[in-house]
Design a protein around this motif. Structure first.
Motif, short mmCIF file in Angstrom:
data_model
loop_
_atom_site.label_atom_id
_atom_site.label_comp_id
_atom_site.label_asym_id
_atom_site.label_seq_id
_atom_site.Cartn_x
_atom_site.Cartn_y
_atom_site.Cartn_z
N GLY A 20 -5.15 -3.29 8.16
CA GLY A 20 -5.59 -3.87 9.43
C GLY A 20 -6.86 -4.67 9.19
N ASP A 21 -7.37 -5.28 10.25
CA ASP A 21 -8.58 -6.11 10.15
C ASP A 21 -8.44 -7.17 9.05
N GLY A 22 -7.21 -7.63 8.82
CA GLY A 22 -6.99 -8.71 7.86
C GLY A 22 -6.96 -8.28 6.41
N GLY A 23 -6.78 -6.98 6.15
CA GLY A 23 -6.76 -6.56 4.76
C GLY A 23 -6.27 -5.15 4.56
N PHE A 24 -6.61 -4.59 3.39
CA PHE A 24 -6.12 -3.29 2.97
C PHE A 24 -7.23 -2.53 2.26
N ARG A 25 -7.16 -1.19 2.32
CA ARG A 25 -8.05 -0.34 1.54
C ARG A 25 -7.20 0.47 0.58
N PHE A 26 -7.59 0.47 -0.69
CA PHE A 26 -6.93 1.28 -1.71
C PHE A 26 -7.91 1.48 -2.86
N ALA A 27 -7.76 2.57 -3.58
CA ALA A 27 -8.59 2.85 -4.76
C ALA A 27 -10.08 2.67 -4.48
N GLU A 28 -10.52 3.11 -3.32
CA GLU A 28 -11.93 3.01 -2.91
C GLU A 28 -12.45 1.57 -2.87
N MET A 29 -11.53 0.63 -2.64
CA MET A 29 -11.90 -0.79 -2.53
C MET A 29 -11.33 -1.35 -1.23
N SER A 30 -11.90 -2.45 -0.81
CA SER A 30 -11.44 -3.18 0.35
C SER A 30 -10.94 -4.55 -0.12
N HIS A 31 -9.75 -4.93 0.32
CA HIS A 31 -9.18 -6.22 -0.05
C HIS A 31 -8.89 -7.02 1.22
N ARG A 32 -9.44 -8.22 1.33
CA ARG A 32 -9.18 -9.11 2.46
C ARG A 32 -8.01 -10.00 2.09
N GLY A 33 -7.00 -10.04 2.93
CA GLY A 33 -5.83 -10.87 2.69
C GLY A 33 -4.63 -10.01 2.34
N SER A 34 -3.55 -10.68 2.02
CA SER A 34 -2.30 -10.00 1.69
C SER A 34 -2.34 -9.49 0.26
N GLY A 74 6.38 -6.39 3.64
CA GLY A 74 5.73 -6.27 4.94
C GLY A 74 5.57 -7.65 5.52
N THR A 75 6.31 -7.94 6.59
CA THR A 75 6.39 -9.30 7.14
C THR A 75 5.31 -9.62 8.17
N GLY A 76 4.32 -8.75 8.32
CA GLY A 76 3.27 -8.97 9.30
C GLY A 76 3.38 -7.96 10.42
N PRO A 77 2.89 -8.29 11.61
CA PRO A 77 2.88 -7.32 12.70
C PRO A 77 4.27 -6.98 13.23
N ALA A 121 5.62 -3.38 -3.38
CA ALA A 121 5.43 -3.84 -2.01
C ALA A 121 4.72 -5.20 -2.02
N ALA A 122 5.18 -6.06 -1.15
CA ALA A 122 4.54 -7.34 -0.89
C ALA A 122 4.17 -7.31 0.58
N LEU A 123 2.88 -7.26 0.88
CA LEU A 123 2.41 -6.94 2.22
C LEU A 123 1.52 -8.03 2.81
N ILE A 124 1.97 -8.60 3.91
CA ILE A 124 1.16 -9.56 4.64
C ILE A 124 0.12 -8.81 5.44
N SER A 125 -1.13 -9.22 5.33
CA SER A 125 -2.19 -8.55 6.07
C SER A 125 -2.01 -8.78 7.58
N VAL A 126 -2.50 -7.82 8.35
CA VAL A 126 -2.41 -7.90 9.81
C VAL A 126 -3.79 -7.65 10.40
N ALA A 127 -3.98 -8.12 11.62
CA ALA A 127 -5.25 -7.93 12.28
C ALA A 127 -5.40 -6.50 12.80
N LYS A 128 -4.28 -5.92 13.27
CA LYS A 128 -4.36 -4.63 13.92
C LYS A 128 -3.32 -3.67 13.33
N ALA A 129 -3.77 -2.49 12.93
CA ALA A 129 -2.84 -1.47 12.44
C ALA A 129 -2.09 -0.87 13.61
N ARG A 130 -0.79 -0.61 13.41
CA ARG A 130 -0.02 0.08 14.45
C ARG A 130 0.81 1.18 13.84
#
Length: 130
Positions: A20-34, A74-77, A121-130
């Motif tokens: 969410g918020d345009g990115g992902f968190r993994f391995a104690e890192m934050s990634h902006r984008g897909s 992951g095609t987005g929202p 996984a190929a994941l498009i970032s989204v603004a809001k997690a659901r």
């Protein structure tokens, strides 16, 4: 640590802790984008809408097909149609494609990864997690 789209590669496949918020968190890192997760690691993926999901944009995953049983897209929202040439190209390599919303893809990816399944996984970032 923040990792911006287009910058890099994390050399291990990792559970996705949050999205969410345009990115992902993994391995104690934050990634902006897909992001694309493969057995060879986590990669920035330069796709920001379902229309950008093409055989070309998935070429890294196709190259890793021998190490995959399933590729979640992951095609987005929302769920969106993917190009009709994608499934046959991966099927030819023995890989099942599942195209679902990013949230569904993240959840399924984490379960399959925890089960030590050959998943990508190929994941498009989204603004809001659901």
């Amino acid at each position: 640590m923040t990792w911006e789209a287009g910058q890099g590669h994390y050399p291990y496949q990792a559970v996705i802790d949050a999205y969410g918020d345009g990115g992902f968190r993994f391995a104690e890192m934050s990634h902006r984008g897909s992001v694309m997760s493969l057995p060879t690691g986590m990669y920035a993926w330069d796709v920001d809408a379902a229309a950008g999901i093409t055989l070309q944009s998935l070429s890294r995953a196709l190259e890793a097909a021998d190490a995959l049983d399933v590729l979640l897209i992951g095609t987005g929202p929302d769920i969106a149609a993917i190009s009709p040439d994608i499934r046959p190209a991966f099927r030819e390599k023995g890989v099942i494609i599942e195209a679902v919303s990013t949230g569904s893809a993240v959840r399924t990816y984490n379960v399959l990864l925890a089960e030590n399944r050959a998943v990508g996984a190929a994941l498009i970032s989204v603004a809001k997690a659901r």
